[in-house]
Scaffold this motif. Structure first.
Motif, PDB file in Angstrom:
ATOM      1  N   ASN A  27       1.647  32.589  -8.807  1.00 28.88           N
ATOM      2  CA  ASN A  27       1.311  32.069  -7.481  1.00 28.88           C
ATOM      3  C   ASN A  27       1.648  30.584  -7.331  1.00 28.88           C
ATOM      4  O   ASN A  27       0.854  29.803  -6.804  1.00 28.88           O
ATOM      5  N   ILE A  28       2.824  30.205  -7.798  1.00 28.97           N
ATOM      6  CA  ILE A  28       3.292  28.825  -7.669  1.00 28.97           C
ATOM      7  C   ILE A  28       4.173  28.737  -6.427  1.00 28.97           C
ATOM      8  O   ILE A  28       5.065  29.562  -6.234  1.00 28.97           O
ATOM      9  N   GLN A  29       3.902  27.742  -5.587  1.00 32.36           N
ATOM     10  CA  GLN A  29       4.701  27.557  -4.382  1.00 32.36           C
ATOM     11  C   GLN A  29       6.039  26.917  -4.731  1.00 32.36           C
ATOM     12  O   GLN A  29       6.091  25.836  -5.305  1.00 32.36           O
ATOM     13  N   LYS A  30       7.107  27.599  -4.377  1.00 35.28           N
ATOM     14  CA  LYS A  30       8.451  27.124  -4.715  1.00 35.28           C
ATOM     15  C   LYS A  30       8.821  25.845  -3.970  1.00 35.28           C
ATOM     16  O   LYS A  30       9.506  24.986  -4.504  1.00 35.28           O
ATOM     17  N   ARG A  31       8.350  25.708  -2.740  1.00 37.15           N
ATOM     18  CA  ARG A  31       8.783  24.561  -1.931  1.00 37.15           C
ATOM     19  C   ARG A  31       8.149  23.239  -2.355  1.00 37.15           C
ATOM     20  O   ARG A  31       8.626  22.182  -1.972  1.00 37.15           O
ATOM     21  N   LYS A  39      16.170  21.623 -20.120  1.00 38.51           N
ATOM     22  CA  LYS A  39      16.555  20.221 -19.907  1.00 38.51           C
ATOM     23  C   LYS A  39      17.547  20.004 -18.762  1.00 38.51           C
ATOM     24  O   LYS A  39      18.187  18.971 -18.688  1.00 38.51           O
ATOM     25  N   GLU A  40      17.649  20.971 -17.843  1.00 36.22           N
ATOM     26  CA  GLU A  40      18.481  20.821 -16.655  1.00 36.22           C
ATOM     27  C   GLU A  40      17.661  21.161 -15.421  1.00 36.22           C
ATOM     28  O   GLU A  40      17.006  22.201 -15.373  1.00 36.22           O
ATOM     29  N   ILE A  41      17.717  20.274 -14.410  1.00 34.12           N
ATOM     30  CA  ILE A  41      17.005  20.514 -13.158  1.00 34.12           C
ATOM     31  C   ILE A  41      17.662  21.693 -12.436  1.00 34.12           C
ATOM     32  O   ILE A  41      18.881  21.772 -12.336  1.00 34.12           O
ATOM     33  N   ASP A  46      18.612  28.151  -6.453  1.00 34.09           N
ATOM     34  CA  ASP A  46      19.008  28.933  -7.622  1.00 34.09           C
ATOM     35  C   ASP A  46      17.834  29.601  -8.336  1.00 34.09           C
ATOM     36  O   ASP A  46      18.045  30.290  -9.344  1.00 34.09           O
ATOM     37  N   TYR A  47      16.606  29.437  -7.865  1.00 34.96           N
ATOM     38  CA  TYR A  47      15.441  30.033  -8.529  1.00 34.96           C
ATOM     39  C   TYR A  47      15.576  31.550  -8.649  1.00 34.96           C
ATOM     40  O   TYR A  47      15.193  32.130  -9.650  1.00 34.96           O
ATOM     41  N   LYS A  48      16.116  32.211  -7.604  1.00 34.93           N
ATOM     42  CA  LYS A  48      16.242  33.675  -7.621  1.00 34.93           C
ATOM     43  C   LYS A  48      17.331  34.156  -8.574  1.00 34.93           C
ATOM     44  O   LYS A  48      17.310  35.300  -8.999  1.00 34.93           O
ATOM     45  N   ASN A  49      18.278  33.283  -8.898  1.00 36.31           N
ATOM     46  CA  ASN A  49      19.409  33.690  -9.737  1.00 36.31           C
ATOM     47  C   ASN A  49      19.302  33.209 -11.175  1.00 36.31           C
ATOM     48  O   ASN A  49      20.054  33.676 -12.033  1.00 36.31           O
TER      49      ASN A  49
END
Length: 67
Positions: A27-31, A39-41, A46-49
């Motif tokens: 239940n973490i809000q993505k926005r 170590k890469e932002i 791209d969260y879904k992929n």
């Protein structure tokens, strides 16, 4: 599958999961969050992929409003 989230070892039953699915399960809000994956932002787009694999490291930062 074992991953590290904010320095803690997390054991997940799934063998394949995306960052978006991980956020949904906790239940973490993505926005209002930023993710560093190995170590890469990661861009929110791209969260879904972006798949998380055994041994991966995630750092999750949440932004909280206030005054």
């Amino acid at each position: 599958m074992n991953i590290y989230v904010n320095g803690r070892n997390i054991d997940l039953p799934d063998t394949e999961i995306t960052i978006s699915e991980l956020f949904d399960s906790y239940n973490i809000q993505k926005r209002t969050s930023v993710v560093e994956h190995n170590k890469e932002i990661v861009s929110r787009n791209d969260y879904k992929n972006t798949k998380v694999a055994n041994g991966d490291t995630l750092e999750i930062v949440h932004f909280v409003g206030g005054g």
